[in-house]
Structures are given as C-alpha cells and as structure tokens.
Scaffold this motif. Structure first.
Motif, PDB file in Angstrom:
ATOM      1  N   ASP A 123      39.633  44.399  36.320  1.00  0.00           N
ATOM      2  CA  ASP A 123      39.930  43.805  34.994  1.00  0.00           C
ATOM      3  C   ASP A 123      40.848  42.594  34.996  1.00  0.00           C
ATOM      4  O   ASP A 123      41.145  42.037  34.159  1.00  0.00           O
ATOM      5  N   TRP A 148      39.150  40.074  32.371  1.00  0.00           N
ATOM      6  CA  TRP A 148      37.746  40.041  32.512  1.00  0.00           C
ATOM      7  C   TRP A 148      37.358  39.841  31.206  1.00  0.00           C
ATOM      8  O   TRP A 148      36.170  39.182  31.237  1.00  0.00           O
ATOM      9  N   ARG A 149      37.855  40.337  30.281  1.00  0.00           N
ATOM     10  CA  ARG A 149      37.132  39.905  28.919  1.00  0.00           C
ATOM     11  C   ARG A 149      37.036  38.642  28.500  1.00  0.00           C
ATOM     12  O   ARG A 149      36.645  38.033  27.457  1.00  0.00           O
ATOM     13  N   THR A 150      38.030  37.603  29.177  1.00  0.00           N
ATOM     14  CA  THR A 150      38.010  36.177  28.940  1.00  0.00           C
ATOM     15  C   THR A 150      36.594  35.499  29.701  1.00  0.00           C
ATOM     16  O   THR A 150      36.350  34.505  29.459  1.00  0.00           O
ATOM     17  N   SER A 171      35.892  30.746  32.842  1.00  0.00           N
ATOM     18  CA  SER A 171      36.892  31.588  31.980  1.00  0.00           C
ATOM     19  C   SER A 171      37.514  30.441  31.130  1.00  0.00           C
ATOM     20  O   SER A 171      37.806  29.727  31.838  1.00  0.00           O
ATOM     21  N   LYS A 202      25.602  36.438  30.512  1.00  0.00           N
ATOM     22  CA  LYS A 202      26.912  36.365  31.240  1.00  0.00           C
ATOM     23  C   LYS A 202      26.594  36.298  32.802  1.00  0.00           C
ATOM     24  O   LYS A 202      27.285  35.776  33.432  1.00  0.00           O
TER      25      LYS A 202
END
Length: 413
Positions: A123, A148-150, A171, A202
């Motif tokens: 992550d 990871w979410r970005t 990112s 993605k």
C-alpha cells in the motif's frame, strides 16, 4: 572391472543438441530432479540462457501445460496461490489442486505477470518480483512517496532489448518508471491525455514489449514502449461503432490484445492478432447476455477473458469475482468448482518458468539451530559453533583411524 550388461552397451548415445531440445520441452516441475543427474546438467539447467530458451519453447506450445491461474489469497495467511489451467478445464466438477506460497502480509496486490514472474506491491509504493515456482524473490524497489489509492495508472512488463523488467506508475499527475536491479525511480513524460483518471483503464496490459491502456472516453488505446520509454497509440477496430458498446475491458488473450464490451444483446470479444495493425482486429465471439449471470442488475458489469482452450472453451472472470466457462461451439455455459478462498484479489494467468534466482540468498544466521550469531567462513557457522564443528571432525577422524588400525594391523616382523 565389472562390465556393463550387453543391453546397455547397445543403447545409443544421444547428441548434445538433441538432449537440449528434449530438456527445453520438459515441464518445469521436473527440471529440479534432472539437475541431480550430473554436474553438467546442473550447470546447464541453472544457466540464464537455458531459462530463456526453455521459456521460449514452452510459451510457443499451444496447450495449457505450463499455464496456471494465480492470485493472492488471505484465508488463513497471506499467500500466492496457483492452480493448473489444464486440470481446471479437464474436470469441472472436481476442484483442481492448489499450491500456495506464503508471503509477507504487506504484499497485497499483484501488479502483473510476465515470463513466469509476478510483480507484487504493497500500500506504500514498494514493489517486488517473485517466482511462484522457485520461491525466489528480487530486492524491493526503492521507496516512493505515494499511496496506492493515489495511483491512477500502473503496469508491469519486460524490456527484451535490455533484458530488464520494469514497473510504471502514475500518481498525482506524475509518471515514474522503476527498472528492477537498479535503486532509483525515473520521472518520465506524463500520460498524453488531459482526461481525468476515471476515464482510463487503471492497469496497463503487456503485449509485444509495450504496456497498453484503454481510454474510455476517446475510444483509443495508449501504449508505452518499455525499451524507448515513449508513448504511442493503437487504433481500435474499424466497424465497432454500430455496436453502441459500453463497459469496455482491455485484456490479453493468447498473448494478443483483447477488447471485450457489452452491447444491447451481446458480450462482444475482439482479438488483435498482429500487435499495432488495426486491420488485424478480429471479432472472436458473441456471447448472449443471458448466458452470463449478472447479480443485482449491476450496470457496471464487466467480463475479462482469461484463457481459451484448443477446443474453443473460454474462461471468463467477471468483476464480481466469478469464473465462467463458455463453449464457443455449442453455446453452453459451465461454472467451475470454487478454486480459491473468499478473500482474494484479481486472478492472473501465470506461465511457469524455471527462472534463476532473482537475488542471491544470504544466510542471516549461523547454521546451528537457534543460533543468531553472524556466520563466518564458507560453511555458515559462527566462531563458537565452527570450533565445535572442527572438534567433532577431529574426533570422527581419530575414531576412523582407530578402526582402520584394528582392521589392518601392522605386520609383525
């Protein structure tokens, strides 16, 4: 000297070239046994050149002998779990045997699979290569300041010209590439599109030395050449406009780009047989809607073709984590037995490869059980246990000499 039996003397001696061709076709799981035949075979099979030739030969075979499904499971502990593709297709009622390789809990994503290697990520922007067959792993990538979410786009592939594996991430509008074996990230030109991240696929699909993303709003594919580290464009099929497509998915099938989407009545699958040539797009199959179950009328329902057998049976994965088999000849739909546990990430196709060690194994402690002192010398013992080992060796040597003296007493004059 004992003579060999006459039947063995009549056995022909195979030329070295023929032995090589046979070894190139041996399934991966038997190669470790063959390394025990003789030193020359061990040296041969351990070489990087043999690994490349073996993978090239096995990859050219159209059967599913070397193909496996792979995912990260988290039922009892975090592990890489694989199963044979062939056994899955041969018997739908019996779940195929799975093989698990335990990994550290931090690795939570499979970025992609290439040449028998998996690229894992956590992550916090760390990446690592792993070979599920040998268990070998590369060193971790340098830390990169992203979560990871970005990450809006990512991909993993192989630069054949420079013999290097690379991972790409985007990112916060910045694109970086890491080459495994180095200790840095390179910032490159960002993606050539002003569209927001939700308009892109993605994950980049690796085909013919390039990563490929589908741009959903503009109906085109953006490619990234891993050797030159430059962007390009791949055109979609000419005559798909009349289909009014929706819920597009770009994937890889039989080492070719595969485009899958839904129309009012069908799920349509196209295959690009020659990479980069628009005219090579071929409409491969039409699957009626009612053949693929959709739970709760999911409007964003998508399907990924994973594999197709020699007799025309396609293995599909839905975005609801369901596996479906569709027979293109008779239109029948099959549901294989549950293979993996409930808690898993996306399934990937993994091609078995007997790759050499990705990183040299370094012994962290003494060979003696429970001893954590640093090893000294080539035998792996610490100073204390090395002296004890040498004492044991001297004691055994003295006992052996005593036995020899008892068995062969000196002649008495």
């Amino acid at each position: 000297m004992r003579q060999l039996p006459s039947c063995l003397l009549l056995l022909p001696v195979l030329p070295e070239e023929l032995i090589l061709e046979i070894l190139f076709r041996v399934p991966v799981r038997f190669l470790k046994r063959f390394m025990c035949v003789c030193k020359s075979w061990k040296t041969l099979i351990s070489s990087s050149q043999f690994e490349k030739e073996h993978f090239r030969t096995s990859f050219s075979v159209t059967s599913m002998t070397h193909q496996r499904l792979v995912t990260l499971t988290n039922d009892d502990w975090k592990s890489i779990t694989t199963c044979s593709m062939r056994s899955l297709f041969e018997d739908l009622l019996v779940p195929p045997k799975t093989v698990s390789l335990r990994v550290e809990p931090r690795w939570v994503y499979i970025i992609g699979s290439c040449n028998g290697l998996l690229c894992l990520s956590d992550d916090f922007g760390l990446f690592k290569l792993r070979n599920p067959f040998t268990g070998s792993a590369s060193k971790r990538s340098p830390t990169i300041d992203v979560m990871w979410r970005t990450i809006s786009q990512y991909g993993f592939g192989y630069d054949q010209v420079n013999d290097k594996y690379k991972v790409l991430i985007t990112s916060n509008g910045e694109t970086k590439v890491h080459t495994f074996g180095t200790n840095y990230w390179t910032t490159i030109q960002t993606f050539p599109s002003a569209l927001p991240p939700e308009c892109w696929d993605k994950v980049g699909q690796f085909v013919s030395g390039a990563l490929n993303w589908l741009v959903l709003e503009r109906d085109r594919i953006i490619s990234f050449d891993l050797e030159k580290e430059t962007y390009g464009e791949v055109l979609l099929p000419h005559n798909m406009d009349g289909d009014l497509p929706c819920n597009h998915v770009l994937h890889v099938l039989n080492n070719c780009l595969c485009l899958c989407y839904f129309t009012d009545i069908h799920c349509v699958v196209w295959l690009m047989k020659k990479y980069g040539i628009q005219e090579s797009w071929t409409k491969m199959m039409l699957i009626p809607h009612y053949k693929i179950p959709v739970r709760n009328n999911n409007a964003s329902f998508r399907v990924r073709p994973l594999c197709i057998s020699e007799n025309g049976v396609v293995l599909l994965e839905t975005n609801e984590n369901q596996l479906v088999m569709y027979d293109t000849k008779n239109g029948e739909v099959y549901y294989p037995s549950k293979i993996f546990g409930t808690y898993r990430v996306d399934i990937h196709i993994y091609h078995e490869s007997y790759a050499p060690e990705l990183a040299p194994k370094v012994r962290k402690g003494c060979r003696s059980n429970g001893c954590k002192n640093p090893p000294v010398g080539k035998f792996g013992y610490c100073d204390f246990h090395r002296s004890k080992s040498q004492a044991r060796q001297r004691k055994r040597a003295a006992k052996r000499r005593k036995l020899e003296d008892t068995a062969h007493p000196a002649a008495i004059e």
